[in-house]
Design a protein around this motif. Structure first.
Motif, mmCIF file in Angstrom:
data_model
loop_
_atom_site.group_PDB
_atom_site.id
_atom_site.type_symbol
_atom_site.label_atom_id
_atom_site.label_comp_id
_atom_site.label_asym_id
_atom_site.label_seq_id
_atom_site.Cartn_x
_atom_site.Cartn_y
_atom_site.Cartn_z
ATOM 1 N N ARG A 155 0.866 -1.179 0.000
ATOM 2 C CA ARG A 155 0.000 0.000 0.000
ATOM 3 C C ARG A 155 0.896 1.219 0.000
ATOM 4 N N ASP A 156 0.319 2.379 -0.264
ATOM 5 C CA ASP A 156 1.107 3.607 -0.168
ATOM 6 C C ASP A 156 1.718 3.664 1.224
ATOM 7 N N GLY A 157 2.992 3.993 1.280
ATOM 8 C CA GLY A 157 3.702 4.020 2.559
ATOM 9 C C GLY A 157 4.528 2.773 2.791
ATOM 10 N N GLU A 158 4.362 1.749 1.948
ATOM 11 C CA GLU A 158 5.149 0.516 2.036
ATOM 12 C C GLU A 158 6.015 0.397 0.792
ATOM 13 N N ASN A 159 7.231 -0.008 0.987
ATOM 14 C CA ASN A 159 8.135 -0.212 -0.146
ATOM 15 C C ASN A 159 8.871 -1.531 0.003
ATOM 16 N N ILE A 160 9.190 -2.131 -1.121
ATOM 17 C CA ILE A 160 10.049 -3.312 -1.148
ATOM 18 C C ILE A 160 11.319 -2.876 -1.876
ATOM 19 N N SER A 161 12.442 -3.025 -1.229
ATOM 20 C CA SER A 161 13.702 -2.576 -1.834
ATOM 21 C C SER A 161 14.011 -3.399 -3.085
ATOM 22 N N ASP A 162 14.838 -2.819 -3.946
ATOM 23 C CA ASP A 162 15.252 -3.528 -5.165
ATOM 24 C C ASP A 162 15.962 -4.829 -4.809
ATOM 25 N N GLY A 163 16.788 -4.805 -3.759
ATOM 26 C CA GLY A 163 17.502 -6.014 -3.329
ATOM 27 C C GLY A 163 16.557 -7.107 -2.872
ATOM 28 N N GLU A 164 15.521 -6.713 -2.112
ATOM 29 C CA GLU A 164 14.537 -7.694 -1.643
ATOM 30 C C GLU A 164 13.745 -8.263 -2.813
ATOM 31 N N ARG A 165 13.376 -7.417 -3.755
ATOM 32 C CA ARG A 165 12.652 -7.890 -4.955
ATOM 33 C C ARG A 165 13.498 -8.897 -5.731
ATOM 34 N N GLU A 166 14.765 -8.584 -5.900
ATOM 35 C CA GLU A 166 15.653 -9.476 -6.642
ATOM 36 C C GLU A 166 15.756 -10.827 -5.945
ATOM 37 N N LEU A 167 15.894 -10.810 -4.616
ATOM 38 C CA LEU A 167 15.979 -12.059 -3.858
ATOM 39 C C LEU A 167 14.676 -12.854 -3.981
ATOM 40 N N GLN A 168 13.527 -12.184 -3.848
ATOM 41 C CA GLN A 168 12.238 -12.871 -3.963
ATOM 42 C C GLN A 168 12.073 -13.498 -5.351
ATOM 43 N N LYS A 169 12.465 -12.800 -6.367
ATOM 44 C CA LYS A 169 12.344 -13.343 -7.728
ATOM 45 C C LYS A 169 13.252 -14.560 -7.921
ATOM 46 N N LYS A 170 14.458 -14.512 -7.349
ATOM 47 C CA LYS A 170 15.378 -15.661 -7.446
ATOM 48 C C LYS A 170 14.805 -16.868 -6.715
ATOM 49 N N ILE A 171 14.288 -16.638 -5.518
ATOM 50 C CA ILE A 171 13.692 -17.742 -4.759
ATOM 51 C C ILE A 171 12.469 -18.280 -5.499
ATOM 52 N N GLY A 172 11.624 -17.377 -6.011
ATOM 53 C CA GLY A 172 10.448 -17.807 -6.771
ATOM 54 C C GLY A 172 10.821 -18.665 -7.957
ATOM 55 N N ALA A 173 11.894 -18.290 -8.637
ATOM 56 C CA ALA A 173 12.339 -19.047 -9.818
ATOM 57 C C ALA A 173 12.723 -20.474 -9.461
ATOM 58 N N ARG A 174 13.189 -20.707 -8.247
ATOM 59 C CA ARG A 174 13.534 -22.070 -7.829
ATOM 60 C C ARG A 174 12.320 -22.990 -7.805
ATOM 61 N N GLY A 175 11.157 -22.410 -7.601
ATOM 62 C CA GLY A 175 9.928 -23.205 -7.634
ATOM 63 C C GLY A 175 9.192 -23.072 -8.948
ATOM 64 N N ASP A 176 9.818 -22.428 -9.936
ATOM 65 C CA ASP A 176 9.168 -22.108 -11.208
ATOM 66 C C ASP A 176 7.969 -21.184 -11.014
#
Length: 197
Positions: A155-176
């Motif tokens: 929501r407005d007022g919440e942010n996900i850092s670029d580093g956290e996004r990159e890590l989440q995408k890498k982990i997600g890719a492990r499960g396809d």
């Protein structure tokens, strides 16, 4: 009495922006609700303080988060909520996909999206719940190559850092699993039933 308590709590929670409060501020608000004559003091006539505290936290406010999603029987108590599961599915896939009837499940929030004969699992939640979302996607698809999409909602007022996004995408890719991001806005709740005088 229950209805009046929920209307009072949910109105206050919305003004406080409950989901963005720190744990210490939430703890302080639970104390205030116990002392509030419309909430805790009304309940203390029927039960012990420890039971009141448990109900406030484990029932009322857990249902508040679900009601904000448009899920559950407490939706009618909040004046504003998110658009709902269709918004999540559109962000995860696109607007040609729809929510399969009766497929919405909580803990964590997930549903089956359908398009013709195709179906995909969509799981969603706030940034702090990524591990639970990944695990739910993995166990639901049983590692069998079924596709799932994880939607991280903010929501407005919440942010996900670029580093956290990159890590989440890498982990997600492990499960396809694809990981997508959705910043959401509240809307007037079409299911809201105002407290009658």
């Amino acid at each position: 009495m229950r209805d009046q308590i929920l209307y009072a709590m949910y109105s206050q929670a919305e003004k406080l922006d409950w989901e963005l409060l720190s744990n210490s501020k939430k703890t302080e608000q639970y104390r205030q609700w116990v002392d509030d004559h419309e909430v805790g003091q009304a309940m203390l006539r029927y039960g012990a303080e420890k039971d009141v505290r448990v109900w406030l936290k484990d029932v009322a406010m857990k249902e508040y988060a679900r009601a904000q999603e448009g899920i559950g029987s407490y939706v009618r108590y909040i004046p504003n909520r998110f658009k709902g599961t269709e918004e999540i599915v559109s962000a995860a896939l696109d607007s040609s996909w729809t929510v399969k009837p009766d497929s919405v499940v909580i803990k964590p929030n997930r549903c089956t999206a359908i398009k013709g004969s195709f179906s995909r699992l969509v799981v969603w939640g706030r940034p702090s719940s990524f591990k639970d979302l990944f695990w739910a996607a993995l166990t639901a698809t049983k590692g069998g190559g079924d596709e799932a999409v994880i939607v991280m909602t903010t929501r407005d007022g919440e942010n996900i850092s670029d580093g956290e996004r990159e890590l989440q995408k890498k982990i997600g890719a492990r499960g396809d699993f694809e990981v997508v991001y959705l910043n959401r806005q509240m809307i007037s709740n079409p299911d809201y039933i105002p407290l009658s005088s």
